[in-house]
Design a protein around this motif. Structure first.
Motif, PDB file in Angstrom:
ATOM      1  N   LYS A   7      23.352  23.696  -7.349  1.00  0.00           N
ATOM      2  CA  LYS A   7      23.104  23.783  -8.790  1.00  0.00           C
ATOM      3  C   LYS A   7      23.201  25.224  -9.283  1.00  0.00           C
ATOM      4  O   LYS A   7      23.844  25.504 -10.291  1.00  0.00           O
TER       5      LYS A   7
ATOM      6  N   TRP B  38      26.078  26.678 -11.794  1.00  0.00           N
ATOM      7  CA  TRP B  38      25.779  27.325 -13.078  1.00  0.00           C
ATOM      8  C   TRP B  38      26.382  28.723 -13.144  1.00  0.00           C
ATOM      9  O   TRP B  38      26.903  29.134 -14.190  1.00  0.00           O
TER      10      TRP B  38
ATOM     11  N   ILE C 241      27.404  21.357 -10.357  1.00  0.00           N
ATOM     12  CA  ILE C 241      26.232  20.891 -11.099  1.00  0.00           C
ATOM     13  C   ILE C 241      26.093  19.380 -11.031  1.00  0.00           C
ATOM     14  O   ILE C 241      25.011  18.848 -10.797  1.00  0.00           O
TER      15      ILE C 241
END
Length: 114
Positions: free
Chosen positions: A66, A70, A102
């Protein structure tokens, strides 16, 4: 889960981003030599920083998907905004890689060592 796709796309996008940043810095230096001032030097520098951040995100996507996703997504958009035409190709690599980092779900199963 194996995240080789995101890793490869992120590294390629970051390296092409470095090329676009250097090209923008070169054009900005020529513009500054001719006209006396240029905004392209600052924008090329920011693209250089975001390209480095994209490569860091590509490496991080193996461990923290994640966060790495990002970083690549933000870097792709920032490179596209800062050096516009020079940043189209890196953005085409970084934005999908960031979205994959993501959105893709982890398998949840740990592989056992034989």
């Amino acid at each position: 889960m194996n995240r080789t796709t995101e890793l490869v796309l992120g590294i390629i996008g970051g390296l092409i981003g470095f090329g676009g940043a250097f090209l923008a810095l070169f054009v900005g230096s020529v513009d500054e030599a001719i006209n006396g001032t240029s905004e392209l030097n600052g924008l090329g520098t920011s693209a250089f920083i975001f390209s480095a951040l994209a490569i860091i995100g590509a490496i991080l996507v193996k461990f923290k998907p994640k966060l790495g996703g990002w970083l690549m997504l933000i870097s792709g958009i920032a490179i596209l905004i800062s050096i516009s035409l020079f940043g189209v190709v890196p953005a085409l690599f970084l934005i999908p890689a960031g979205l994959m980092g993501i959105i893709r779900k982890s398998n949840g199963k740990k592989e056992k060592a034989a």
